[in-house]
Scaffold this active site. Sequence first.
Site, mmCIF file in Angstrom:
data_model
loop_
_atom_site.group_PDB
_atom_site.id
_atom_site.type_symbol
_atom_site.label_atom_id
_atom_site.label_comp_id
_atom_site.label_asym_id
_atom_site.label_seq_id
_atom_site.Cartn_x
_atom_site.Cartn_y
_atom_site.Cartn_z
ATOM 1 N N GLY A 74 7.911 4.185 3.171
ATOM 2 C CA GLY A 74 8.549 5.431 3.571
ATOM 3 C C GLY A 74 9.806 5.128 4.347
ATOM 4 O O GLY A 74 10.261 3.972 4.411
ATOM 5 N N SER A 75 10.379 6.159 4.958
ATOM 6 C CA SER A 75 11.612 5.973 5.715
ATOM 7 C C SER A 75 11.397 5.083 6.929
ATOM 8 O O SER A 75 12.319 4.435 7.417
ATOM 9 C CB SER A 75 12.154 7.334 6.161
ATOM 10 O OG SER A 75 11.191 8.008 6.955
ATOM 11 N N PHE A 76 10.141 5.033 7.428
ATOM 12 C CA PHE A 76 9.821 4.232 8.607
ATOM 13 C C PHE A 76 9.803 2.744 8.296
ATOM 14 O O PHE A 76 10.030 1.906 9.164
ATOM 15 C CB PHE A 76 8.445 4.625 9.148
ATOM 16 C CG PHE A 76 7.320 4.312 8.198
ATOM 17 C CD1 PHE A 76 6.709 3.072 8.205
ATOM 18 C CD2 PHE A 76 6.892 5.255 7.283
ATOM 19 C CE1 PHE A 76 5.686 2.777 7.317
ATOM 20 C CE2 PHE A 76 5.870 4.972 6.393
ATOM 21 C CZ PHE A 76 5.267 3.735 6.409
ATOM 22 N N VAL A 97 3.794 -0.241 4.448
ATOM 23 C CA VAL A 97 2.447 -0.664 4.813
ATOM 24 C C VAL A 97 1.943 -1.618 3.739
ATOM 25 O O VAL A 97 1.991 -1.304 2.545
ATOM 26 C CB VAL A 97 1.483 0.535 4.931
ATOM 27 C CG1 VAL A 97 0.078 0.047 5.293
ATOM 28 C CG2 VAL A 97 1.981 1.529 5.968
ATOM 29 N N ASP A 100 -1.058 15.661 11.968
ATOM 30 C CA ASP A 100 -0.753 15.460 10.549
ATOM 31 C C ASP A 100 -2.038 15.290 9.738
ATOM 32 O O ASP A 100 -2.137 14.416 8.878
ATOM 33 C CB ASP A 100 0.154 14.247 10.365
ATOM 34 C CG ASP A 100 0.954 14.305 9.057
ATOM 35 O OD1 ASP A 100 1.038 15.402 8.467
ATOM 36 O OD2 ASP A 100 1.489 13.265 8.636
ATOM 37 N N LYS A 113 1.365 -2.177 9.136
ATOM 38 C CA LYS A 113 2.488 -1.247 9.105
ATOM 39 C C LYS A 113 3.686 -1.900 9.772
ATOM 40 O O LYS A 113 3.614 -2.320 10.928
ATOM 41 C CB LYS A 113 2.121 0.048 9.831
ATOM 42 C CG LYS A 113 3.184 1.134 9.755
ATOM 43 C CD LYS A 113 2.665 2.429 10.368
ATOM 44 C CE LYS A 113 3.659 3.564 10.213
ATOM 45 N NZ LYS A 113 3.126 4.842 10.764
ATOM 46 N N LEU A 117 0.812 -1.213 0.000
ATOM 47 C CA LEU A 117 0.000 0.000 0.000
ATOM 48 C C LEU A 117 0.848 1.266 0.000
ATOM 49 O O LEU A 117 0.426 2.304 -0.498
ATOM 50 C CB LEU A 117 -0.933 0.014 1.220
ATOM 51 C CG LEU A 117 -1.999 -1.083 1.276
ATOM 52 C CD1 LEU A 117 -2.776 -0.992 2.586
ATOM 53 C CD2 LEU A 117 -2.947 -0.974 0.088
ATOM 54 N N GLY A 118 2.036 1.190 0.593
ATOM 55 C CA GLY A 118 2.890 2.369 0.646
ATOM 56 C C GLY A 118 4.183 2.066 1.356
ATOM 57 O O GLY A 118 4.331 1.036 2.019
#
Length: 354
Positions: free
Chosen positions: A77-79, A82, A184, A95, A74-75
Site C-alpha cells: 500500500g501507500s505505507f 507486508v 478500521d 510490515k 502478502l500485501g
Amino acid sequence: MTRRIGFRGPKNLAHNTTTTLMPDSGFKIVKTFFARKSSKEIPVDLPVVEEDAVDSTQHGRAFDRRNYSIVTRLGRGSFGHVDLVRSNGNLYALKSQKTRQPAFGGEIDAHLLVCQRGDHQNIVKLHYASGNDNKTGLIAMEYCDGMSLSRLTTLLSEDQLRPIARQVVSGLMFLHSIGIIHRDVKPENLILCRDGTVKIIDLGVAHNTNTSSPTSASGTLLYMSPEQITCMDHPLSYGDKVDCWAMGVSLVELALGKLPNAHLPKHEAVAIIKKGDPPTLGRMKRTHNIDREFSVDFQEFILSCLKRSPHERASAVELSRHRWLTMQDEDGVTQSLVDIVNEGLRRRDSHTKK
C-alpha cells in the site's frame, strides 16, 4: 534474559522510563517517555530495540531483524508493504514502513499497550517493532495462517457468522477496555484461521484514548459511523462505539455479499451514512432484491450495532450479552468454518503454483 523495547526521542527532551513486567511472555517492555521541560510527558512516535527483539513466541528464538528470509509478499500500500518472513524457524508477518508517519508510531503504541495488558487470542500479536535513522520502520507480527473474511467466496450462514461475531466482539471488548479504538473494523481486517479462530489485524489507524480523544475521520469510508463521517467537515470527538457500527456493517456485508452504499457515488454514500437510514438487513435485501432469511434475533443484533446515535448504539460489552450472540452454536459449525478456510487456502495455493 529479559528483552527490552524503548523509545528514542529528540536530544532536547528530558525523559523518564517506566518498566512493565510481562510474567506470561517472559520479557520486559521498557517504555521511555520524553517531555519538554514545560509540558506534560508525551510518547515519541517510533521505537528502537535494545538488546534483542521483542518476542512472545513460545517455541523457538525471537524474531531477528538481522536474519530473516522473505517467503512471499502478502500485501502492499501507500505505507509500504507486508511480507511473510521466516526467522529462527518461525513465520511472521513483517510490515515495512517506507517513511516515518505519526500513524505508524500510533500503530506501534497500540500494539505495545496490547502487549502490556497481556495480549488477547483474537488480536494479532506483536513480536518486534523498530524505527531507525533513515525514517523507516518495521513491525513483526504473528502470522495468522488463514484468510481474511473479505476473500471468502462462500456466503456465510447466520449460524456460521455467530462464532465469528462472538470472537470479534471479544477482541473489541479487550481493545476498548484498555483504551484502544480500532477504527478500521472490516472483513479485510478479520482473519479466519485454519482452526476457526478469528484474529483482528491492522492497528494502523487505531487510537489510544488514554492520551486523547479521536477527532478525525480515520478508517475506511463505507464502514465509518455517522460520527466519524461528521469529522470530515469539522473535528468532533467520538468513542469506541464506532467499532460496533463497523462490525454491524461488516456483518451485513458478510450475510448478503453486498457492502452497504458501495453502489453509490462517494458524496451520496457520505450523505446517507451521515443522515440517512442505517443499512439494516431488511433494507439491504429490498434494495438488492436478495432472497435470504434471517432470524429476528440476528436482525436485532445488527440493529443494535447500527443505531445512528452512539448514545443508543450498543457497546461491545452490551453486544456480548445479546441473545443472538449467547445462543449455543449448532454441532459442526466450527468445523464448517475450518473446511471453508482450508478449501479457500487450497485454491489460493493451487492458483499461486500455476
